[in-house]
Design a protein around this motif. Sequence first.
Motif, short mmCIF file in Angstrom:
data_model
loop_
_atom_site.label_atom_id
_atom_site.label_comp_id
_atom_site.label_asym_id
_atom_site.label_seq_id
_atom_site.Cartn_x
_atom_site.Cartn_y
_atom_site.Cartn_z
N ARG A 47 0.85 -1.19 0.00
CA ARG A 47 0.00 0.00 0.00
C ARG A 47 0.89 1.24 0.00
N LEU A 48 0.63 2.12 -0.94
CA LEU A 48 1.35 3.39 -0.95
C LEU A 48 0.78 4.24 0.17
N LEU A 49 1.65 4.62 1.12
CA LEU A 49 1.15 5.39 2.26
C LEU A 49 1.01 6.86 1.88
N PRO A 50 0.12 7.59 2.57
CA PRO A 50 -0.08 9.00 2.25
C PRO A 50 1.25 9.77 2.34
N GLY A 51 1.43 10.69 1.44
CA GLY A 51 2.61 11.57 1.50
C GLY A 51 3.85 10.97 0.87
N ILE A 52 3.80 9.70 0.51
CA ILE A 52 4.99 9.07 -0.06
C ILE A 52 4.84 8.97 -1.56
N GLU A 53 5.87 9.46 -2.24
CA GLU A 53 5.83 9.38 -3.68
C GLU A 53 6.58 8.11 -4.08
N GLY A 54 5.87 7.14 -4.58
CA GLY A 54 6.52 5.90 -5.02
C GLY A 54 7.24 6.16 -6.34
N PRO A 55 7.88 5.15 -6.88
CA PRO A 55 8.64 5.34 -8.12
C PRO A 55 7.78 5.38 -9.37
N LEU A 56 6.48 5.05 -9.25
CA LEU A 56 5.64 5.01 -10.45
C LEU A 56 4.98 6.36 -10.70
N ARG A 57 5.31 6.94 -11.82
CA ARG A 57 4.78 8.27 -12.17
C ARG A 57 3.26 8.26 -12.24
#
Length: 363
Positions: free
Chosen positions: A108-118
């Motif tokens: 799960r992508l957590l709030p505030g975190i920019e993952g590597p996927l544009r």
Amino acid sequence: MQHYRIALLPGDGIGHDVIAEGVETLQLLAELHGGFQLELEAFDWSCTYYLKHNRMMPADALKTLEEFDAIYLGAVGFPTVRDHVSLWGMLLPIRQAFDLYVNQRPIRLLPGIEGPLRGRGTQDINFICIRENTEGEYAGVGGRLRQGEPDEVALQTSVYTRRATERIIRYAFDLARREGRRKVTSATKSNAQQYGMVLWDEIHAAVATDYTDIATEKWHVDALAARFVTHPQTFDVVVGSNLFGDILTDLGGALQGSLGLPPSANFHPDPATRRGPALFEPVHGSAPDIAGKGIANPIAAIWSAQLMLDYLGERAAAIALMRAIETVTGQGQVRTPDLGGQATTNQIGNAIRGTLRDQLKRS
Ligand code: GGG
């Protein structure tokens, strides 16, 4: 008042740094929440223990662990001991002996975190991986012949039993139903593995007929890995064998922005047939390169403690802790170097505990 006995196995490397933060957070929650008590007992089983005793844990370790309600583990492995010796000396025997056949890993992508996927946000990366945890490629079956000779042979045999395959796939469908998820995706490789993975596919197809309310699909694991990157929004629950689940969930950690984030729960879901305590651990390993520097991200370990509270039935405390983790990532003020910041392990732990104090004071 509920009373839980938790065995602490920080293990190796950054396992110590991150479990210390998890423990302090659990203790604070028990104090603030008031409905449960924790009795924590630490064991020094690790590669350091191995160098003194020629084994990763004592001969009666499993008997000792049986008495606990849960195990909270950091990481296993260090360059001082060969990796297969450390993993087979501690983590894998615990999973197998207690038949902890579900390894549940939220991606799960957590709030505030920019993952590597544009262009992908929190709504796009939100699924649960279910990894078979007792057999498959990690059954431990095989051997070596003529070691060191030019004609040496090594055999590593994967084992897929109908019973273990059926129960893990059924668990994935039950979880989807329980959590209001719409689809189960099965990881296979039955084009190349014409025995074990064909059995896996047949059982997947048969189990699916009992869950007509849940959509299902299967992908060869290579294509599935690519789809994790290209179509993460299409997954709800993903079920795979031991090795496939292990690899896919490291990829999942990368999609979350860092391997310092994903947690895991290893357990046997049926209390009637359970053989031992469940085990909670971050997905990441011991990270020898940053061990002892105080900069490891403790969120995976603290999130694993959150899964432990939920498993123990401390739902309110688990919800509060998840909210605190998400608040801290959402604010984005403190970040360890894996997420591009300069905060220490302890600063992240303190930020989560400070948020918990504020939240619980207000409620
Ligand atoms: N957090 C436990 C740990 O050390 N994980 C690293 C690892 O290699 N795990 C292997 C596995 O999960 O089977």
